[in-house]
Design a protein around this motif. Structure first.
Motif, mmCIF file in Angstrom:
data_model
loop_
_atom_site.group_PDB
_atom_site.id
_atom_site.type_symbol
_atom_site.label_atom_id
_atom_site.label_comp_id
_atom_site.label_asym_id
_atom_site.label_seq_id
_atom_site.Cartn_x
_atom_site.Cartn_y
_atom_site.Cartn_z
ATOM 1 N N GLY A 1 13.783 -22.446 23.683
ATOM 2 C CA GLY A 1 14.169 -21.192 23.043
ATOM 3 C C GLY A 1 15.664 -21.009 22.922
ATOM 4 O O GLY A 1 16.174 -20.572 21.876
ATOM 5 N N ARG A 2 16.414 -21.332 23.975
ATOM 6 C CA ARG A 2 17.873 -21.165 23.914
ATOM 7 C C ARG A 2 18.481 -22.079 22.852
ATOM 8 O O ARG A 2 19.456 -21.710 22.183
ATOM 9 C CB ARG A 2 18.486 -21.463 25.289
ATOM 10 C CG ARG A 2 18.119 -20.454 26.370
ATOM 11 C CD ARG A 2 18.930 -20.656 27.643
ATOM 12 N NE ARG A 2 18.845 -22.023 28.144
ATOM 13 C CZ ARG A 2 17.838 -22.497 28.886
ATOM 14 N NH1 ARG A 2 16.834 -21.680 29.203
ATOM 15 N NH2 ARG A 2 17.845 -23.739 29.321
ATOM 16 N N LEU A 3 17.906 -23.253 22.696
ATOM 17 C CA LEU A 3 18.411 -24.169 21.673
ATOM 18 C C LEU A 3 18.083 -23.660 20.278
ATOM 19 O O LEU A 3 18.925 -23.704 19.369
ATOM 20 C CB LEU A 3 17.817 -25.565 21.887
ATOM 21 C CG LEU A 3 18.259 -26.658 20.904
ATOM 22 C CD1 LEU A 3 19.774 -26.812 20.901
ATOM 23 C CD2 LEU A 3 17.590 -27.986 21.241
ATOM 24 N N PHE A 4 16.850 -23.176 20.083
ATOM 25 C CA PHE A 4 16.491 -22.589 18.782
ATOM 26 C C PHE A 4 17.480 -21.477 18.416
ATOM 27 O O PHE A 4 17.967 -21.405 17.287
ATOM 28 C CB PHE A 4 15.072 -22.001 18.824
ATOM 29 C CG PHE A 4 13.969 -23.011 18.965
ATOM 30 C CD1 PHE A 4 14.110 -24.314 18.523
ATOM 31 C CD2 PHE A 4 12.761 -22.639 19.547
ATOM 32 C CE1 PHE A 4 13.082 -25.236 18.643
ATOM 33 C CE2 PHE A 4 11.724 -23.545 19.670
ATOM 34 C CZ PHE A 4 11.879 -24.847 19.227
ATOM 35 N N ASP A 5 17.746 -20.595 19.381
ATOM 36 C CA ASP A 5 18.648 -19.472 19.124
ATOM 37 C C ASP A 5 20.056 -19.970 18.806
ATOM 38 O O ASP A 5 20.719 -19.471 17.893
ATOM 39 C CB ASP A 5 18.698 -18.538 20.330
ATOM 40 C CG ASP A 5 17.359 -17.855 20.609
ATOM 41 O OD1 ASP A 5 16.528 -17.787 19.684
ATOM 42 O OD2 ASP A 5 17.153 -17.410 21.752
ATOM 43 N N ILE B 1 17.974 -20.526 14.448
ATOM 44 C CA ILE B 1 16.595 -20.337 13.992
ATOM 45 C C ILE B 1 16.146 -18.947 14.434
ATOM 46 O O ILE B 1 16.102 -18.659 15.638
ATOM 47 C CB ILE B 1 15.653 -21.394 14.584
ATOM 48 C CG1 ILE B 1 16.091 -22.799 14.180
ATOM 49 C CG2 ILE B 1 14.210 -21.145 14.118
ATOM 50 C CD1 ILE B 1 15.291 -23.909 14.836
ATOM 51 N N PRO B 2 15.802 -18.068 13.514
ATOM 52 C CA PRO B 2 15.405 -16.707 13.912
ATOM 53 C C PRO B 2 14.096 -16.712 14.687
ATOM 54 O O PRO B 2 13.214 -17.537 14.444
ATOM 55 C CB PRO B 2 15.266 -15.974 12.586
ATOM 56 C CG PRO B 2 15.063 -17.045 11.568
ATOM 57 C CD PRO B 2 15.789 -18.256 12.054
ATOM 58 N N VAL C 1 11.521 -27.138 11.090
ATOM 59 C CA VAL C 1 12.723 -26.938 11.903
ATOM 60 C C VAL C 1 12.407 -27.030 13.388
ATOM 61 O O VAL C 1 13.222 -27.530 14.172
ATOM 62 C CB VAL C 1 13.419 -25.584 11.604
ATOM 63 C CG1 VAL C 1 13.980 -25.563 10.210
ATOM 64 C CG2 VAL C 1 12.504 -24.411 11.835
ATOM 65 N N PHE C 2 11.225 -26.585 13.798
ATOM 66 C CA PHE C 2 10.890 -26.627 15.225
ATOM 67 C C PHE C 2 10.733 -28.061 15.735
ATOM 68 O O PHE C 2 11.412 -28.472 16.682
ATOM 69 C CB PHE C 2 9.639 -25.800 15.505
ATOM 70 C CG PHE C 2 9.765 -24.358 15.111
ATOM 71 C CD1 PHE C 2 10.677 -23.521 15.733
ATOM 72 C CD2 PHE C 2 8.978 -23.821 14.098
ATOM 73 C CE1 PHE C 2 10.810 -22.191 15.377
ATOM 74 C CE2 PHE C 2 9.098 -22.493 13.729
ATOM 75 C CZ PHE C 2 10.016 -21.677 14.361
ATOM 76 N N PRO C 3 9.854 -28.877 15.132
ATOM 77 C CA PRO C 3 9.744 -30.259 15.626
ATOM 78 C C PRO C 3 11.022 -31.063 15.438
ATOM 79 O O PRO C 3 11.371 -31.893 16.293
ATOM 80 C CB PRO C 3 8.585 -30.856 14.811
ATOM 81 C CG PRO C 3 8.387 -29.953 13.655
ATOM 82 C CD PRO C 3 8.819 -28.597 14.111
ATOM 83 N N ASP C 4 11.755 -30.836 14.339
ATOM 84 C CA ASP C 4 12.971 -31.609 14.116
ATOM 85 C C ASP C 4 14.017 -31.323 15.187
ATOM 86 O O ASP C 4 14.682 -32.242 15.679
ATOM 87 C CB ASP C 4 13.541 -31.309 12.726
ATOM 88 C CG ASP C 4 12.727 -31.958 11.613
ATOM 89 O OD1 ASP C 4 11.854 -32.792 11.927
ATOM 90 O OD2 ASP C 4 12.952 -31.625 10.430
ATOM 91 N N VAL C 5 14.165 -30.060 15.560
ATOM 92 C CA VAL C 5 15.130 -29.712 16.607
ATOM 93 C C VAL C 5 14.680 -30.282 17.953
ATOM 94 O O VAL C 5 15.478 -30.879 18.701
ATOM 95 C CB VAL C 5 15.312 -28.185 16.692
ATOM 96 C CG1 VAL C 5 16.088 -27.794 17.959
ATOM 97 C CG2 VAL C 5 16.045 -27.672 15.461
ATOM 98 N N MET C 6 13.404 -30.127 18.283
ATOM 99 C CA MET C 6 12.918 -30.621 19.576
ATOM 100 C C MET C 6 13.006 -32.136 19.669
ATOM 101 O O MET C 6 13.426 -32.684 20.702
ATOM 102 C CB MET C 6 11.488 -30.136 19.809
ATOM 103 C CG MET C 6 11.378 -28.637 20.024
ATOM 104 S SD MET C 6 9.714 -28.082 20.521
ATOM 105 C CE MET C 6 8.789 -28.335 18.995
ATOM 106 N N TRP D 1 22.100 -27.650 25.981
ATOM 107 C CA TRP D 1 20.668 -27.682 26.293
ATOM 108 C C TRP D 1 20.341 -28.884 27.172
ATOM 109 O O TRP D 1 19.598 -28.769 28.153
ATOM 110 C CB TRP D 1 19.845 -27.754 25.005
ATOM 111 C CG TRP D 1 18.375 -27.901 25.269
ATOM 112 C CD1 TRP D 1 17.476 -26.895 25.476
ATOM 113 C CD2 TRP D 1 17.645 -29.132 25.428
ATOM 114 N NE1 TRP D 1 16.228 -27.425 25.742
ATOM 115 C CE2 TRP D 1 16.306 -28.789 25.717
ATOM 116 C CE3 TRP D 1 18.002 -30.473 25.342
ATOM 117 C CZ2 TRP D 1 15.326 -29.754 25.927
ATOM 118 C CZ3 TRP D 1 17.026 -31.438 25.550
ATOM 119 C CH2 TRP D 1 15.700 -31.066 25.838
ATOM 120 N N HIS D 2 20.903 -30.031 26.831
ATOM 121 C CA HIS D 2 20.628 -31.263 27.575
ATOM 122 C C HIS D 2 21.059 -31.134 29.029
ATOM 123 O O HIS D 2 20.360 -31.592 29.945
ATOM 124 C CB HIS D 2 21.352 -32.426 26.891
ATOM 125 C CG HIS D 2 21.023 -33.767 27.456
ATOM 126 N ND1 HIS D 2 21.703 -34.322 28.526
ATOM 127 C CD2 HIS D 2 20.083 -34.672 27.112
ATOM 128 C CE1 HIS D 2 21.208 -35.511 28.795
ATOM 129 N NE2 HIS D 2 20.221 -35.747 27.960
#
Length: 368
Positions: free
Chosen positions: A182-186, A190-191, A303-308, A360-361
């Motif tokens: 979640g912190r990385l999405f934010d 990514i809304p 966007v979710f799988p690509d970021v993860m 994040w890492h």
């Protein structure tokens, strides 16, 4: 007097010898997002039990990988889908044995398009062959497919089908992974209401007959196979098959093949023509308005799988090159999702994304 082994005994022997062969050291090991595959010849006594000639048949020992689940799976057994497909779509891999937790498949000996032509144009002949593949897939009778989930949208409910995909993206991909990512999405912009934003902007969709969908026809899943007279294309990896609006299959294909604009347009025209020639004209109804919606959904949910995946691919001690490569993947996904998600903020630049990934890492305790 000799009596044939009962079916259960034979299956137990197949599993015993297949397990041993899977653990062998020869052959080629190929891994993707979802599975690791050992490609090796069948040997005795496994070849005998499967009715094959020892040393002559290549097989794929297919083991699912523990991974972040980012794609819907409505059928547990790929073998059941392959059985239906094989009767109608020509050259597809044959499932030799399904052990529930892993499986054994015949191997199509050929060259993946991803290796032969990772980014370039395919040419009209291969585009036509792929278009005809999709038209053939639309002809697989629904009654020959495995049972659908109880909450599946009614036949032809294109809006309900897209809503089902959106719920999966929101609940099973976004929300279920928010505790860790979640912190990385934010941080990359990514809304938190990304999927709702997309669905709220979706117009009324035309109802179209449903069909079997592969949903993952990209260059690594298309194999160029040599035949007696000419080469032909075969599509592999059917574990993500769905039953729904055929425009979804076309959209995922157009995005994941990385066609240039010319071949994307040509493929769309050829798909439409192939579907109509095959008697599925009603599956093309409303596509001028609705295909852009499905393309937008593919960009939005990706966007979710690509970021993860970019974050998880970082090594234990990432260097600048590692972070830049990962950040470029994330930034590309954000740029493509900008319009479908109605993003008004500027997409973070490579340096900003790299910093977010590094933070994040450092905070994530499971990647080291």
């Amino acid at each position: 007097m000799f009596s044939p082994q009962p079916r259960g005994a034979r299956q137990s022997l197949v599993r015993l010898f297949a397990e041993a062969r899977r653990g062998g050291r020869d052959g080629l090991v190929v891994s993707g997002h979802h599975n690791t595959n050992r490609i090796a010849h069948l040997r005795q006594p496994l070849a005998f039990l499967l009715g094959a000639e020892s040393g002559k048949v290549l097989a794929k020992f297919r083991t699912p990988l523990p991974t972040v689940e980012v794609v819907p799976r409505i059928w547990r057994r790929e073998s059941e889908v392959l059985r239906a497909v094989a009767a109608h779509v020509g050259d597809v891999p044959r499932c030799l044995a399904d052990f529930d937790t892993w499986s054994l498949h015949g191997y199509l000996d050929g060259r993946a398009l991803a290796d032969e032509n990772p980014t370039g144009q395919l040419g009209s002949a291969r585009l036509l062959e792929l278009a005809e593949f999709f038209a053939g897939l639309a002809g697989v009778p629904a009654g020959e497919l495995p049972p659908l989930p109880e909450d599946w949208p009614r036949e032809g409910d294109s809006r309900g089908f897209l809503a089902w995909l959106a719920r999966f993206a929101e609940q099973d991909v976004h929300q279920s992974n928010r505790p860790r990512f979640g912190r990385l999405f934010d941080a990359v912009g990514i809304p938190s209401d990304a999927v709702d934003r997309f669905m709220n902007a979706v117009p009324r969709l035309t109802e179209r007959p449903f069909s079997l969908l592969h949903t993952d026809v990209h260059r690594a899943n298309v194999v160029v196979v040599s035949g007696p007279e000419a080469e032909h294309l075969s599509v592999i990896d059917w574990e993500l098959a769905l039953y729904g609006d055929p425009l979804h299959d076309l959209a995922t294909h157009l995005v994941r093949m990385n066609y240039d604009k010319t071949e994307q347009d040509l493929m769309t025209l050829m798909w439409t023509d192939a579907m109509r020639r095959a008697g599925h004209e009603d599956m093309t109804d409303g596509m001028d308005a609705d295909l852009p919606v499905y393309l937008g959904f593919e960009y939005a949910q990706s966007v979710f799988p690509d970021v993860m995946r970019a974050a998880l691919a970082l090594p234990g001690h990432p260097g600048e090159a590692d972070l830049t490569e990962a950040a470029e993947r994330v930034a590309r996904a954000l740029r493509r999702a900008r319009e479908p998600l109605g993003l008004t903020e500027k997409v973070p630049d490579i340096q900003e994304v790299s910093e977010a990934l590094l933070k994040w890492h450092a905070e994530d305790g499971t990647t080291h």
